[in-house]
Design a protein around this motif. Structure first.
Motif, mmCIF file in Angstrom:
data_model
loop_
_atom_site.group_PDB
_atom_site.id
_atom_site.type_symbol
_atom_site.label_atom_id
_atom_site.label_comp_id
_atom_site.label_asym_id
_atom_site.label_seq_id
_atom_site.Cartn_x
_atom_site.Cartn_y
_atom_site.Cartn_z
ATOM 1 N N ALA A 601 0.805 -1.227 0.000
ATOM 2 C CA ALA A 601 0.000 0.000 0.000
ATOM 3 C C ALA A 601 0.835 1.273 0.000
ATOM 4 C CB ALA A 601 -0.928 0.005 1.226
ATOM 5 N N CYS A 602 2.117 1.177 0.367
ATOM 6 C CA CYS A 602 2.909 2.401 0.560
ATOM 7 C C CYS A 602 4.109 2.524 -0.376
ATOM 8 C CB CYS A 602 3.406 2.477 2.011
ATOM 9 S SG CYS A 602 2.076 2.396 3.233
ATOM 10 N N LYS A 604 5.646 3.060 -3.946
ATOM 11 C CA LYS A 604 5.254 3.571 -5.257
ATOM 12 C C LYS A 604 5.599 2.557 -6.352
ATOM 13 C CE LYS A 604 5.648 7.698 -8.108
ATOM 14 N NZ LYS A 604 6.337 8.984 -8.305
ATOM 15 N N ASN A 607 1.967 -0.397 -5.374
ATOM 16 C CA ASN A 607 0.812 -0.160 -4.491
ATOM 17 C C ASN A 607 -0.484 -0.722 -5.091
ATOM 18 O OD1 ASN A 607 1.240 1.812 -6.444
ATOM 19 N ND2 ASN A 607 0.078 3.362 -5.331
ATOM 20 N N ARG A 610 -4.624 0.465 -1.583
ATOM 21 C CA ARG A 610 -4.492 1.824 -1.053
ATOM 22 C C ARG A 610 -5.078 1.829 0.351
ATOM 23 N NH1 ARG A 610 -9.318 4.682 -1.502
ATOM 24 N NH2 ARG A 610 -10.913 3.675 -2.803
ATOM 25 N N LYS A 611 -4.618 2.770 1.148
ATOM 26 C CA LYS A 611 -5.099 2.779 2.541
ATOM 27 C C LYS A 611 -5.531 4.174 2.949
ATOM 28 C CE LYS A 611 -0.999 3.599 5.452
ATOM 29 N NZ LYS A 611 -1.632 4.388 6.468
ATOM 30 N N GLU A 612 -6.372 4.179 3.937
ATOM 31 C CA GLU A 612 -6.828 5.445 4.517
ATOM 32 C C GLU A 612 -6.621 5.366 6.030
ATOM 33 O OE1 GLU A 612 -10.885 6.049 3.465
ATOM 34 O OE2 GLU A 612 -10.475 6.374 1.326
ATOM 35 N N MET A 614 -3.710 7.999 4.277
ATOM 36 C CA MET A 614 -2.441 7.737 3.589
ATOM 37 C C MET A 614 -1.276 8.172 4.476
ATOM 38 S SD MET A 614 -2.150 6.053 0.924
ATOM 39 C CE MET A 614 -0.454 6.493 0.608
ATOM 40 N N SER A 615 -0.351 7.266 4.699
ATOM 41 C CA SER A 615 0.866 7.575 5.465
ATOM 42 C C SER A 615 1.892 6.486 5.160
ATOM 43 C CB SER A 615 0.563 7.632 6.969
ATOM 44 O OG SER A 615 0.117 6.358 7.417
ATOM 45 N N LYS A 616 3.119 6.716 5.613
ATOM 46 C CA LYS A 616 4.180 5.742 5.314
ATOM 47 C C LYS A 616 4.089 4.510 6.209
ATOM 48 C CE LYS A 616 7.659 8.869 3.429
ATOM 49 N NZ LYS A 616 9.027 9.410 3.563
ATOM 50 N N ASP A 622 -6.172 1.721 10.386
ATOM 51 C CA ASP A 622 -6.186 1.950 8.938
ATOM 52 C C ASP A 622 -7.208 1.051 8.258
ATOM 53 O OD1 ASP A 622 -4.160 3.719 9.332
ATOM 54 O OD2 ASP A 622 -2.559 2.459 8.500
ATOM 55 N N ASN A 627 -6.510 -1.000 -5.094
ATOM 56 C CA ASN A 627 -6.190 0.224 -5.842
ATOM 57 C C ASN A 627 -6.559 0.003 -7.311
ATOM 58 O OD1 ASN A 627 -5.186 2.561 -6.889
ATOM 59 N ND2 ASN A 627 -3.010 2.031 -6.585
#
Length: 732
Positions: A601-602, A604, A607, A610-612, A614-616, A622, A627
């Motif tokens: 998810a993190c 590039k 991915n 995707r997550k909510e 968004m953070s590293k 979460d 995606n």
């Protein structure tokens, strides 16, 4: 016919007296004396040498040898005194020329006189133990000419002046010098040494003392060494042109002492240009010159070696203790190899491949590599990097060179068993993931390790390769007995022998239903064909290929870990999943799950989720979605797991603990072997012998050896002596 008596005459004795004219000796000597005068005056052409020889012969025959000999001495002496005056009168540079000319004349005259007096030389002189004619002529020249009060000091000062002029760049008549020096040598080694060589060496020492002091104040180290080398070669050349060959060692010793030995420490430590700067700047020519000059003087090479060793240990210590440089293990090891290559090249090209320098280099590397207890792990990581990807497209010869360099670093390690532990872990991951560049390279390294450390060191590593081959055969048998499975998902199982492979915690996770059923079929097949065995699944070590369809119908084949497969398959039945839901559904341990989700998810380009928000980092609150906008120019996409290249601190402690545990039986086995052989031994000798036996694998800690001795005493393998508590006896 009348009778006649026969008479016999017999000579009983006959005395013949030759009466010699009393003036015979005087007359004959007068003739010979006149001839000697004529010879010295260059008027010998009118002389009859046959007649002169006969006259000299008769004088000796008639017992006038003493008169002949003493007359010769007196006549030659008188002539040489006149010659001496002629030489003394010569002015300036003509002095040596006149001396050389008169010397040549004297030699020619001496040869003629010797021929005339040959009979005296052969008979009278040996019988009376007098000096032969030729030697007599040289001695008289020495005493009357060379040692003349007005010639001796003048000759020496002129010879030394010419040498000085040549040293300061003037061109001199080397032929004349050679003739004069040859004359001194012909007069005897003592004449050459006392009248020229000793003063020459003393003056040379003063000259080079002053010159070296001047040079060292104004030159850097490299330039100074060039000048010293030039001066040394000049003196050697000077000997070949006009000095006695035996003078070479003496004059070179003077130059070496004054220009090198007396300034060694200042030269090697010279600021901005000394030995350390030469090493840093790879000045092979200057280093080679320093080596060749310093090897000529006592303690010269040891001085270079000590400074080089000190410098090496200092930069090595900085390299292995600099936290910044330890961040990348591969780069860290590459720096070590580059440093080793650099100094190997210096020793080879500049230091004549000197074994003592090579030994100093090896001891320095061994010293600083072992200052960092992570060196075994880092070297294994370097190997791992090379065998995973670094050797792609590299020729077989270059692969061998790289592996040999790795082995060279391995030899420096005191804790070879720690390297083995890490190497086994990294090899296992390469084999199981199929990510090794070359099986040949893998096997080549194992052969090198086996050669270095013995069969025991590599037996388990070889067992890992055996398991991989056996697993291929097992899978062929499995599918042959289940032809109905060819249409569904494909299962590839690697069956690993416990003990050969690194110990892994048996972590289970909830596999997708279709995979779980397939795994159960394999378990039934395997246990049906092998009795007395038990299988435990290592799901944390597996991989999977998944076909995925994203938004707008874009299709990809994803190469993922088993954990990632378990997570992705959940999204076939859900659009949104929280972290807690994923964790509960898969049963994957939290630390592994977070890394697994982070990589999908993190990262590039990888991915697929995707997550909510968004953070590293991954949080427990979460939420995750497929995606649909994921794109890649490749059909096949490999999604790695975010992992630390180096071990975490707890992992490091665990590895260290396992190593320490593995060492205990090895130490005990060594103690028992030693005591079985020696029967009785004191404590210090046991420590020394155990350390020596085990040093090829690790550096045994004396405290641990003591604990193992205590353990063996408790188990009745050893006992302490009743009178000396430091003495042990073997019991078993």
């Amino acid at each position: 016919m009348s009778n006649q008596k026969k008479r016999n005459f017999q000579i009983e004795a006959f005395k013949h007296r030759v009466v010699v004219d009393p003036k015979y000796a005087e007359k004959t000597w007068s003739i010979l004396e006149h001839a000697i005068h004529e010879i010295y005056n260059h008027n010998a052409s009118g002389l009859s040498f046959e007649e002169l020889y006969r006259n000299a012969y008769n004088m000796v025959l008639h017992k006038f040898g003493e008169k002949l000999y003493s007359g010769l001495v007196a006549t030659m002496t008188a002539h040489l005194k006149e010659i001496s005056k002629s030489i003394e009168a010569a002015q300036g540079d003509l002095f040596l020329e006149e001396l050389n000319r008169k010397w040549n004349d004297h030699n020619k005259a001496l040869q003629m006189i010797r021929d005339i007096l040959m009979y005296m030389d052969r008979t009278y002189i040996p019988n009376t133990h007098k000096t032969p004619v030729h030697e007599l002529g040289l001695n008289l020249w020495r005493d009357n000419v060379i040692h003349s009060s007005k010639i001796q000091s003048r000759l020496l000062s002129m010879l030394l002046e010419l040498v000085h002029r040549e040293r300061t760049g003037e061109v001199i008549d080397r032929g004349l010098m050679r003739n004069i020096i040859k004359m001194l040598m012909d007069l005897g080694s003592s004449v050459y040494q006392e009248d020229f060589e000793k003063p020459f060496l003393e003056v040379s020492a003063e000259f080079y003392m002053g010159e070296s002091q001047k040079f060292i104040e104004c030159c850097d180290c490299g330039d100074y060494l060039k000048k010293a080398d030039l001066r040394l070669n000049e003196e050697i050349e000077r000997v070949t042109h006009y000095l006695d060959v035996k003078s070479e060692v003496k004059i070179t010793n003077v130059v070496e002492k004054e220009m090198i030995a007396n300034h060694m420490m200042r030269l090697v430590h010279m600021e901005n240009s000394g030995l350390v700067n030469m090493l840093l700047d790879d000045k092979y020519e200057d280093l080679g010159r320093m080596y060749n000059l310093f090897r000529r003087v006592p303690n010269g090479l040891s001085t270079i070696r000590d400074v080089m060793t000190s410098h090496l240990r200092e930069i090595g210590k900085q390299l292995v203790t600099d936290a910044e440089k330890l961040r990348d293990p591969v780069e860290f090891v590459q720096r070590l190899l580059d440093e080793k290559d650099k100094y190997d090249s210096i020793i080879s090209q500049a230091f004549s491949n000197d074994k003592t320098f090579q030994n100093a280099l090896n001891s320095s590397f061994e010293y600083f590599i072992n200052l960092n207890n992570r060196s075994p792990e880092f070297i294994s990581l370097y190997v791992d990097d090379k065998l995973r990807k670094g050797l792609k497209g590299v020729s077989e010869e270059d692969v061998e060179i790289i592996l040999d360099k790795v082995m060279m670093l391995f030899r420096y390690l005191q804790e070879k068993d720690v390297f083995e532990k890490y190497y086994k872990q990294h090899l296992a991951k390469r084999l199981l993931s199929g990510k090794t560049v070359s099986d040949d390279a893998e096997r080549s390294l194992i052969v090198k390790l086996k050669t270095e450390c013995g069969y025991q060191f590599t037996s388990k590593l070889e067992g890992m390769f055996t398991d991989m081959k056996t697993s291929q055969d097992t899978m062929q048998g499995f599918y042959a007995s289940h032809p109905e499975l060819t249409d569904g998902p494909t299962l590839v199982v690697q069956v690993l022998t416990t003990g050969s492979w690194p110990t892994q915690p048996s972590i289970t996770c909830n596999l997708p239903a279709e995979m779980s059923a397939l795994c159960e079929k394999f378990r039934s097949y395997y246990l049906g064909t092998h009795t007395g065995r038990r299988l435990s699944w290592q799901t944390n070590m597996g991989t999977a290929d998944i076909k995925a369809t994203f938004g707008k119908g874009q299709k990809h084949e994803l190469n993922v870990s088993t954990y990632q497969m378990c997570v992705l398959m959940l999204f076939n039945n859900a659009d949104r999943l929280s972290y807690k839901e994923v964790e509960q559904a898969t049963g994957i341990p939290a630390s592994d799950l977070k890394r697994c989700l982070q990589s999908m998810a993190c990262v590039k380009g990888k991915n697929v989720l995707r997550k909510e928000p968004m953070s590293k980092d991954i949080g427990e609150d979460d939420a995750f979605f497929v995606n649909d906008k994921f794109t890649s120019k490749f059909y096949k996409v490999k999604i790695g797991t975010v992992v630390a290249q180096k071990e975490s601190e707890p992992e490091k402690q665990e590895t260290r603990q396992r190593v320490e545990e593995d060492r205990k039986p090895q130490i005990e086995a060594a103690i028992v072997r030693i005591m079985k052989s020696r029967r009785v031994l004191d404590h210090n000798n046991i420590i020394a012998e155990v350390t020596k036996q085990l040093q090829s694998r690790f550096l045994a800690n004396p405290t641990e050896i003591k604990k193992r001795i205590e353990s063996l005493i408790e188990r009745d393998f050893l006992e302490r002596d009743n009178n000396d508590r430091k003495l042990y006896r073997y019991l078993a």
